[in-house]
Design a protein around this motif. Structure first.
Motif, PDB file in Angstrom:
ATOM      1  N   VAL B 133     -37.626 -16.124  26.096  1.00 40.45           N
ATOM      2  CA  VAL B 133     -37.050 -15.173  25.150  1.00 40.45           C
ATOM      3  C   VAL B 133     -36.517 -13.959  25.910  1.00 40.45           C
ATOM      4  O   VAL B 133     -35.421 -13.473  25.665  1.00 40.45           O
ATOM      5  N   LYS B 134     -37.319 -13.517  26.874  1.00 43.96           N
ATOM      6  CA  LYS B 134     -36.964 -12.349  27.652  1.00 43.96           C
ATOM      7  C   LYS B 134     -35.708 -12.582  28.488  1.00 43.96           C
ATOM      8  O   LYS B 134     -34.883 -11.685  28.659  1.00 43.96           O
ATOM      9  N   ASN B 135     -35.573 -13.769  29.019  1.00 38.97           N
ATOM     10  CA  ASN B 135     -34.470 -14.022  29.941  1.00 38.97           C
ATOM     11  C   ASN B 135     -33.215 -14.600  29.305  1.00 38.97           C
ATOM     12  O   ASN B 135     -32.182 -14.686  29.957  1.00 38.97           O
ATOM     13  N   CYS B 136     -33.305 -15.031  28.069  1.00 39.55           N
ATOM     14  CA  CYS B 136     -32.120 -15.612  27.441  1.00 39.55           C
ATOM     15  C   CYS B 136     -31.050 -14.539  27.279  1.00 39.55           C
ATOM     16  O   CYS B 136     -31.293 -13.507  26.658  1.00 39.55           O
ATOM     17  N   PRO B 137     -29.853 -14.758  27.831  1.00 39.51           N
ATOM     18  CA  PRO B 137     -28.827 -13.726  27.706  1.00 39.51           C
ATOM     19  C   PRO B 137     -28.210 -13.669  26.309  1.00 39.51           C
ATOM     20  O   PRO B 137     -27.528 -12.716  25.980  1.00 39.51           O
ATOM     21  N   ALA B 138     -28.447 -14.684  25.512  1.00 34.67           N
ATOM     22  CA  ALA B 138     -27.743 -14.772  24.228  1.00 34.67           C
ATOM     23  C   ALA B 138     -28.656 -14.587  23.017  1.00 34.67           C
ATOM     24  O   ALA B 138     -28.223 -14.795  21.890  1.00 34.67           O
ATOM     25  N   GLU B 139     -29.885 -14.195  23.270  1.00 36.76           N
ATOM     26  CA  GLU B 139     -30.869 -14.076  22.172  1.00 36.76           C
ATOM     27  C   GLU B 139     -30.908 -15.347  21.332  1.00 36.76           C
ATOM     28  O   GLU B 139     -30.950 -15.310  20.103  1.00 36.76           O
ATOM     29  N   CYS B 155     -26.887 -20.678  21.386  1.00 39.57           N
ATOM     30  CA  CYS B 155     -27.139 -21.124  22.763  1.00 39.57           C
ATOM     31  C   CYS B 155     -25.830 -21.392  23.489  1.00 39.57           C
ATOM     32  O   CYS B 155     -24.914 -21.992  22.936  1.00 39.57           O
ATOM     33  N   ALA B 157     -26.130 -22.747  26.593  1.00 42.39           N
ATOM     34  CA  ALA B 157     -26.591 -23.774  27.532  1.00 42.39           C
ATOM     35  C   ALA B 157     -26.479 -23.329  28.989  1.00 42.39           C
ATOM     36  O   ALA B 157     -26.108 -24.111  29.848  1.00 42.39           O
ATOM     37  N   CYS B 158     -26.795 -22.070  29.251  1.00 43.27           N
ATOM     38  CA  CYS B 158     -26.675 -21.580  30.626  1.00 43.27           C
ATOM     39  C   CYS B 158     -27.818 -22.086  31.502  1.00 43.27           C
ATOM     40  O   CYS B 158     -27.692 -22.118  32.717  1.00 43.27           O
ATOM     41  N   MET B 160     -30.796 -20.675  31.784  1.00 40.39           N
ATOM     42  CA  MET B 160     -31.675 -19.603  32.260  1.00 40.39           C
ATOM     43  C   MET B 160     -33.120 -19.823  31.809  1.00 40.39           C
ATOM     44  O   MET B 160     -34.053 -19.640  32.585  1.00 40.39           O
ATOM     45  N   VAL B 163     -34.832 -22.460  33.884  1.00 39.63           N
ATOM     46  CA  VAL B 163     -35.146 -22.001  35.237  1.00 39.63           C
ATOM     47  C   VAL B 163     -36.336 -21.038  35.229  1.00 39.63           C
ATOM     48  O   VAL B 163     -37.194 -21.076  36.104  1.00 39.63           O
TER      49      VAL B 163
END
Lengths: 864, 186
Positions: B133-139, B155, B157-158, B160, B163
């Motif tokens: 949740v913290k690292n998702c750039p797109a919320e 999403c 689909a990066c 992140m 990883v």
């Protein structure tokens, strides 16, 4: 024992013992600069590469995870693929600022490898992770389709197009910068590498408003590889600012911060890694203070003063006729209050500059909207003669107004002078979001009246702008909001009061539309209500009031012969009327040129050198394509082909000052200067019977200045601006309330580059749609909450069908072949047109942006 | 124009992390998952949410697009899968979800147990730590009932989340950000 990570990059086996983001390995170790660093968060897609056949963001993947994989970057494309993409992207106008382009190419290639004849839908899906802020995606999608067709053998490359032997005004000109941007070898500042170059970065305030009690740098200074830690005491004159020097380079000990973007100290270190470590070792003692979070709070009598002179930064009073009386006597009057948010430019290239000691001063390789502006700000900081500072623009990865103020340039220069080495400063994406000025948030109350036939009588409005921590361009932006709040119509009674207040929010300044997006949203929304009261259609009321040549604008200026607002209205009439209950319409005007009595000059110098015409004019091409436009003007005037003309770029040491890329002015103001110089050259060329070699070494300089009247000038018909562009947009919704189509009809005079202007319009419209529906910049106690991926930027799968229409009149202005600017106006009418479409659908007047209760807001909320 | 290539595919939301070595069913032991679940109300594996690996989905699939991987849980083969949904119906645990190939990143765990509990029996299960949740750039990701859930509407689909997931509970079906359990060639 150290690990070894091995993988193949562009056919070569590579080994590394470091586990780090692949993006950093590709850029820093292999120097593959086509892989752009737009956010390092996985949100923007500029670093897209192909890994085992899939398009992947290299900032997400790590060297460790890449073990055994086959990696391709743009540099590793086959010659056939390179040529296909260069030609396709040039022919279709897919390239503007270019920062997203190598990533788009890789996403496109990964798709084409899988599906040789991709549909539009498939391309949109493949690009869903790649943001483009310039083009509106349409031209990129077309570019990928054409590249696919070439690679399949269904289409052929027309080599003459890129050569550009026919390159004049109105011709399908292949932009100058296509090849370097598509293949990724063109240099943005972050791509610059220099012998002995070191890195600097600012430690910024944790709180929007806090007293700096102390700064502890000892631990950072003790770290091997740290060269220096600079504070306010190291800055000769600690103030910069585009117009008003109110912006502290760094907040001194004992000083009070004004926003979270404020720098407190500047760390200089040998490498990026050491720099990051050192920044964490800096300790700052704060006394946190309650921030001023809104205009309302700033206006309160007991409000803390953000700047010592008080919280009112700028105010304007624009008046003509007697609005009070006119409104009192009007048959219909509408008053509404509107609110619009801060908006982030979200240009793909975060701020970056490289500075190094040069002659008796410093040279800065920059990414900005005016090298002379940057030179001025830096020289003020040093207390130097401006000439000691040389500023040269590298490629600019988008600006939209957000790169008019200095950001990285002055601190890079400061550090370079201090440590006597080349210094690179590159902003992280979050630093960029927190630092640079936004579009002003507005609250405005608009009262518009009309008679029984819907003819406007008068306008009264009061506009409040939140200019945040610093003035930036608050004055002129507020002024344009006021002067353009009247719309492109003919009434003569106005009373417009504008106020810009300092708060502890991030600063606000220039942004494409320059205040007009806010005020015309309000005005155009009121117009729809009046139309309803009169009982005529929103199209009809606009047509009845529309300005036309010879009539007088509400500011007193007589509309010139080129004025074609009515033509734009007619161009979208059918689209509007054939979609009842789901279509919205709005008009707009936007000045081309700074105007209002200022010495807004275009300058150009042509030098015949090595059998070519070299064009020197410091006018920043921030992606909009003015560098190409100028070469087209020379080509048109002299009949020479593109290969005989070289644009030498914006460099304050060799190119004359041609003003800021702002106010949609470059095509017209600098364009005319270029045309004048080219005309002189052509005269000599004719004497030499067309033999350019006979003019070797000759110089031709021209300066263009068309005086205007200052605001409130005591003349019956003041001429505020050299020219105005006009536009009408129609937005059509589908059954679910999604924007299905946008018809954007524009009058920008003579079209210089028909491919480029479409991209400008489409990109502007999409930015306007974002402003209307999805983009927001939430603040919590003055602290920005958004990250790049959550700003609400529209992505490729969300785009509607945008029809870019340009109307070209026979009657043109006598400047720059009759071209007027297109840069800003494309963004202005979209939001009120969306408003009108929703109003037509459900009869709810949405007075706040981004609009509530739409298909888009529901989608956003549903998952929260 | 008019072409419809909107392919759908299935993903299995379990990596079989609670199995111990040697506890992998072989094809001879394939049976009826639903029957097995009914017959063993006390549970079959330490985790009561995950794949029991008896291959009802494998038997239901007409395209040989799903198999039991070496980790003991089912895995789909997107080169064959058409997203028909037969496996979804066959799975008594409700572990299989239909998605589109442009969303290869998926949380491969549906356990609603508390993180501490999940940690005890599975080394790959979602513990609801919120790192994704913290690292998702797109919320685009949230924690719901102690597990990560991706909103495909948002999403990009990066990868992140895959990883950054400390447990390897979020998988990349394309096998780029996380390792994929390939089919054992018979």
């Amino acid at each position: 024992m150290k690990e070894n990570y091995s993988f193949t990059v562009n056919g070569i086996v590579r080994n590394t013992d470091q586990d780090k983001p692949l993006l950093r390995y590709l850029r820093d170790d292999l120097h593959l600069h086509s892989v752009k660093d737009g956010c390092s968060e996985g949100a923007c897609g500029t670093c897209t590469i192909i890994v085992d056949g899939k398009a992947v963001k290299s900032c997400v993947l790590t060297t460790k995870l890449a073990v055994g994989k086959k990696i391709i970057t743009t540099e590793g494309l086959s010659d056939e693929e390179k040529e296909a993409f260069v030609y396709a992207f040039g022919a279709k106008g897919s390239v503007q600022c270019g920062f997203c382009i190598p990533g788009m190419v890789m996403a496109g290639k990964a798709l084409i490898d899988r599906v040789p004849d991709p549909t539009e839908e498939e391309i949109k899906t493949a690009l869903k992770g790649n943001i483009c802020r310039c083009t509106g995606y349409k031209k990129i999608i077309e570019g990928i389709q054409l590249a696919a067709a070439i690679l399949r053998g269904d289409e052929k490359i027309e080599e003459t197009l890129e050569k550009g032997e026919i390159y004049g005004v109105g011709k399908k000109a292949f932009r100058l910068d296509v090849r370097e941007k598509v293949l990724g070898y063109g240099e943005y500042p972050d791509d610059v590498e220099m012998e002995g170059m070191v890195y600097a970065s600012a430690v910024r305030s944790r709180y929007p408003r806090a007293k700096i009690l102390d700064i502890h740098c000892e631990k950072a200074l003790a770290l091997p590889g740290v060269l220096d830690v600079l504070t306010a005491e190291d800055v000769p004159n600690n103030k910069v600012g585009h117009l008003q020097q109110d912006w502290d380079v760094m907040i001194a000990r004992g000083g009070i911060t004004r926003c979270v973007g404020d720098a407190i100290c500047l760390v200089v270190a040998e490498t990026r890694e050491i720099l990051e470590k050192a920044k964490k070792l800096i300790r700052i003692d704060y006394e946190e203070l309650k921030p001023v979070t809104s205009v309302r709070e700033a206006m309160a009598e007991d409000a803390p003063k953000v700047h010592s002179a008080g919280n009112l930064c700028q105010s304007r009073h624009v008046t003509r006729g007697d609005a009070k009386k006119a409104l009192k006597n009007s048959k219909y009057v509408v008053t509404r209050t509107y609110r619009t948010p801060f908006t982030e430019h979200a240009f793909l290239e975060p701020e970056c500059a490289v500075a190094f000691p040069y002659k008796d001063g410093v040279k800065v390789l920059s990414s900005d909207q005016g090298v002379y502006d940057t030179r001025k700000e830096i020289s003020i900081m040093f207390g130097w003669e401006p000439e000691r500072v040389v500023v040269e623009n590298k490629l600019v990865g988008g600006g939209f107004g957000g790169k008019e103020d200095v950001s990285a340039q002055h601190i890079a220069a400061l550090a370079a002078v201090k440590v006597n080495r080349p210094v690179k400063v590159v902003f992280s994406r979050q630093e960029s979001i927190n630092f640079h000025p936004k579009r002003h948030a507005m609250e405005g109350t608009f009262t518009l009246g009309c008679d029984e036939n819907g003819i406007f009588t008068g306008l009264d409005c009061e506009i409040y702008f939140d200019t945040g921590a610093y003035a930036s361009l608050c004055g002129p932006v507020l002024e344009r909001a006021c002067t353009h709040s009247v719309g492109p119509y003919c009434y003569q009674n106005t009373d417009i009061r504008g106020f810009g207040y300092y708060t502890n929010n991030p600063p606000a300044g220039a942004f494409r539309g320059f205040g007009v997006c806010q005020s015309e949203f309000a005005l155009e929304s009121n117009i729809n209500l009046l139309a309803e009261m009169v009982g005529i259609s929103p199209w009809e009321i606009r047509y009845r009031n529309a300005i036309e040549p010879g009539k007088v604008l509400p500011n007193g200026q007589i509309a010139d012969c080129s004025t074609a607002l009515k033509e734009t209205l007619l161009a979208v009439k059918d689209a509007y009327e054939s979609n009842p209950g789901r279509a919205g319409i709005a008009c707009a005007m936007k000045n081309a040129g700074v105007g209002v009595g200022l010495p807004d000059k275009g300058r150009a110098k042509l030098i015949v050198h090595d059998g070519k015409v070299e064009l020197y004019s410091a006018a920043s091409d921030i992606g909009q394509g003015c560098a190409t436009v100028f070469v087209q003007m020379v080509a048109e005037t002299t009949g020479l082909g593109r290969e005989k003309i070289r644009n030498m770029g914006a460099n304050s040491e060799v190119a004359p000052d041609s003003g800021t890329t702002s106010g949609s002015r470059q095509t017209l103001i600098t364009g005319e200067a270029v045309r004048m110089a080219a005309s002189d050259l052509n005269e000599e060329l004719q004497k030499a019977e067309g033999d350019l070699s006979k003019l070797e070494g000759r110089e031709f300089f021209a300066e263009f200045f068309d005086p205007t009247d200052k605001l409130g000038a005591d003349v019956p018909y003041p001429k505020s601006h050299v020219a105005y562009g006009f536009a009408t947009h129609v937005v059509i919704l589908d059954d679910e309330g999604r924007v299905k189509e946008v018809y954007a009809a524009h009058d920008s005079g003579k079209v210089v580059n028909p491919i480029s202007i479409q991209g400008q319009i489409e990109g502007g419209v999409l930015m306007g749609l974002g402003y209307a529906l999805t983009e927001d910049f939430p603040l919590k106690d003055s602290v920005p909450q958004a990250r790049y991926g959550t700003l609400g930027l529209l992505r490729a799968p969300q785009i509607p069908d945008i029809h870019a229409i340009y109307v070209e009149k026979k009657e043109l202005l006598p400047f720059a072949y009759g071209a007027k600017g297109i840069g800003e106006i494309a963004t202005i009418p979209t939001a009120p047109a969306v408003q009108g479409a929703y109003y037509a659908m459900d009869h709810v007047l949405r007075t706040k942006l981004p609009m509530e209760n739409t298909y888009y807001s529901k989608k956003r909320k549903a998952v929260k | 124009m008019g072409r419809n290539r909107k392919k759908k595919v299935a993903v299995v939301q379990c990596t079989g992390g609670c199995r111990r070595a040697g506890d992998i069913p072989d094809p001879e032991r394939y049976g009826d998952c639903r029957q097995a679940v009914l017959e063993h109300p006390e549970g079959i594996l330490p985790c009561r949410w995950g794949c029991i690996g008896l291959g009802s989905c494998v038997q239901a699939c007409r395209l040989d697009a799903i198999y039991i991987s070496r980790s003991g849980s089912a895995e789909t083969d997107w080169s064959r899968c058409v997203g028909c949904g037969l496996c979804v119906k066959a799975c008594p645990r409700g572990l299989i979800r239909i998605t589109a190939p442009e969303y290869p990143i998926y949380p491969a765990c549906v356990s609603e147990d508390e993180g501490a509990q999940t940690r005890k029996y599975c080394d790959q299960g979602c513990i609801a730590c919120g790192m994704c949740v913290k690292n998702c750039p797109a919320e685009a990701i949230r924690i719901e009932n102690n597990r990560a859930v991706i909103d495909e509407e948002k999403c990009i689909a990066c990868g992140m989340c895959a990883v950054k997931c400390p447990r390897g509970a979020i998988r990349d079906h394309d096998g780029i950000f996380t390792v994929r359990e390939e089919r054992v060639v018979k």
